[in-house]
Design a protein around this motif. Structure first.
Motif, PDB file in Angstrom:
ATOM      1  N   LEU A 137      -6.414   0.091   6.187  1.00 19.02           N
ATOM      2  CA  LEU A 137      -5.712  -0.177   4.930  1.00 19.02           C
ATOM      3  C   LEU A 137      -5.827  -1.649   4.539  1.00 19.02           C
ATOM      4  O   LEU A 137      -6.058  -1.982   3.376  1.00 19.02           O
ATOM      5  CB  LEU A 137      -4.238   0.221   5.062  1.00 19.02           C
ATOM      6  CG  LEU A 137      -3.957   1.721   5.092  1.00 19.02           C
ATOM      7  CD1 LEU A 137      -2.504   1.982   5.481  1.00 19.02           C
ATOM      8  CD2 LEU A 137      -4.257   2.353   3.742  1.00 19.02           C
ATOM      9  N   LYS A 159      -7.683  -2.155   0.982  1.00 22.18           N
ATOM     10  CA  LYS A 159      -6.729  -2.210  -0.129  1.00 22.18           C
ATOM     11  C   LYS A 159      -6.073  -3.585  -0.178  1.00 22.18           C
ATOM     12  O   LYS A 159      -5.353  -3.987   0.744  1.00 22.18           O
ATOM     13  CB  LYS A 159      -5.664  -1.111   0.014  1.00 22.18           C
ATOM     14  CG  LYS A 159      -6.256   0.293   0.058  1.00 22.18           C
ATOM     15  CD  LYS A 159      -5.174   1.354   0.131  1.00 22.18           C
ATOM     16  CE  LYS A 159      -5.776   2.745   0.323  1.00 22.18           C
ATOM     17  NZ  LYS A 159      -6.673   3.131  -0.776  1.00 22.18           N
ATOM     18  N   CYS A 216       0.822  -1.218   0.000  1.00 20.67           N
ATOM     19  CA  CYS A 216       0.000   0.000   0.000  1.00 20.67           C
ATOM     20  C   CYS A 216       0.852   1.263   0.000  1.00 20.67           C
ATOM     21  O   CYS A 216       0.324   2.353   0.191  1.00 20.67           O
ATOM     22  CB  CYS A 216      -0.923   0.002   1.210  1.00 20.67           C
ATOM     23  SG  CYS A 216      -0.031  -0.004   2.784  1.00 20.67           S
ATOM     24  N   THR A 265      -2.198  -4.119   0.446  1.00 19.29           N
ATOM     25  CA  THR A 265      -1.576  -3.674   1.694  1.00 19.29           C
ATOM     26  C   THR A 265      -0.759  -4.774   2.354  1.00 19.29           C
ATOM     27  O   THR A 265       0.368  -4.570   2.788  1.00 19.29           O
ATOM     28  CB  THR A 265      -2.653  -3.181   2.674  1.00 19.29           C
ATOM     29  OG1 THR A 265      -3.329  -2.069   2.105  1.00 19.29           O
ATOM     30  CG2 THR A 265      -2.035  -2.751   3.994  1.00 19.29           C
TER      31      THR A 265
END
Length: 401
Positions: free
Chosen positions: A170, A174, A9, A177
């Motif tokens: 995160l 995502k 990330c 990450t």
């Protein structure tokens, strides 16, 4: 291997390395050279197997396995439900606690209200918050303390809830990450050395005779800021931030430590390093080797053939509860004086990505200041021109008389 971990990330960092790869950029000689440099650097970031390993006493290995065909948040949910690091009852209590956090809101509103809710939890430690939601101490010890050590070199009792929940958000939103990259080897060879060579090849120079007088991390900026400026709350707040002492120990044995699945060498990071800093290296090595014996049974009977101890008085700033408000903005009250560094205000933890993001924010402020200076210069030029025109008109009137 380099000590730094490059998380998937780290978008600002990777964007910085890839910025010349866009098709809209004409490939001049300089740009092509930089493009090749960026590709070489990225190639040196080796992707780690997508699983996080926990080593427990007696050599018991736990895993948080993110190898799953579907991305976030299902990838993280599967890793958590399938981990052998926690028992079923612990997982259930964790599920209840984590279901009540702003991370759930982050799934639908990652950059809005969820982020503000996470900021608002800075004043409490992760342990206090987690256990108030039904979490258990055993989960902290086996799962979340290792995560906190990896993030900020301090445990869950001493790390801000904001710091931990930022990472949770995160991981939840995502997919990349949880993917880790490690530098292929020494940064001087595989990262900074390549950048240095590119600059020198293009005619740049490095002045190394006097070395670096001050870095601008937390202890460095404290030494650079004039004492007079501390009369401003903005600068005085910086002195409320402190770094975490860290001790890195490397041990080499005369045989295999098989639990590590590595050549006969182990690297340990002692954090926080406060109790170890005053100790002589021999005592630190003795204590660490005792811990190695407890964690890695295969090391029993082996002898240490080489060792290294490196002490860092202040590394990352201590992300303790209530410290976030003291982090300075990149724009300061002093005109044309700007700050950058991962300790400055940005919605990321103290990391390479945080440092890169702070640099972007600082550069934006500098560009804004440049526009203001240009506008001021134009305004002054217009005023001077008006004065000249007035002088011309007055002389004309006098000549007519």
């Amino acid at each position: 291997m380099g000590l730094h971990v490059f998380f998937g990330c780290y978008n600002n960092l990777f964007r910085l390395l890839k910025r010349f790869e866009g098709p809209q950029t004409p490939l001049s000689g300089n740009t092509l050279g930089l493009l090749l440099l960026c590709r070489r650097v990225l190639k040196n970031l080796l992707v780690k197997e997508h699983t996080h390993t926990f080593v427990n006493k007696g050599g018991e290995i736990g895993e948080l396995d993110f190898r799953f065909p579907v991305g976030a948040p299902l990838r993280g949910i599967n890793a958590f439900l399938s981990t052998n690091q926690l028992k079923i009852y612990d997982k259930a209590r964790n599920a209840v606690a984590l279901a009540l956090i702003p991370v759930v809101r982050a799934l639908v509103d990652p950059d809005g209200g969820a982020l503000q809710q996470i900021r608002d939890l800075d004043s409490v430690s992760f342990s206090d918050w987690f256990m108030s939601k039904g979490g258990m101490r055993v989960s902290i010890q086996r799962m979340w303390d290792p995560v906190a050590y990896a993030l900020g070199f301090i445990d869950c009792d001493n790390i801000s809830d904001r710091c931990m929940l930022t990472i949770f958000a995160l991981f939840a939103t995502k997919t990349a990450t949880s993917l880790l990259r490690m530098l292929k080897g020494s940064p001087d060879v595989y990262l900074s050395g390549l950048i240095k060579k590119y600059i020198i090849d293009k005619g740049g120079r490095f002045h190394l005779r006097w070395g670096c007088r001050e870095s601008c991390d937390v202890p460095g900026i404290k030494r650079l800021v004039p004492q007079k400026w501390r009369e401003l709350v903005f600068f005085d707040n910086i002195y409320k931030l402190v770094g975490v002492p860290v001790v890195t120990v490397q041990l080499q044995y005369n045989g295999w430590v098989s639990e590590l699945q590595d050549l006969e060498r182990s690297r340990c990071v002692l954090a926080p390093g406060d109790p170890y800093m005053p100790l002589p290296n021999e005592e630190i090595i003795r204590r660490v080797s005792k811990q190695v014996l407890a964690l890695f049974p295969s090391s029993q009977g082996l002898e240490i053939t080489w060792s290294s101890v490196v002490k860092i008085g202040q590394s990352l700033y201590r992300e303790g509860p209530g410290k976030d408000p003291f982090r300075p903005d990149q724009k300061t009250p002093v005109e044309n004086f700007f700050l950058a560094g991962s300790y400055t205000k940005q919605d990321y933890i103290d990391s390479m990505e945080g440092a890169t993001l702070s640099g972007r924010q600082a550069s934006a402020y500098i560009c804004d200041a440049g526009e203001q200076l240009l506008a001021l210069r134009k305004k002054i030029a217009v005023a001077e021109l008006n004065e000249i025109c007035k002088g011309v008109s007055l002389s004309d009137e006098l000549s007519l008389v």
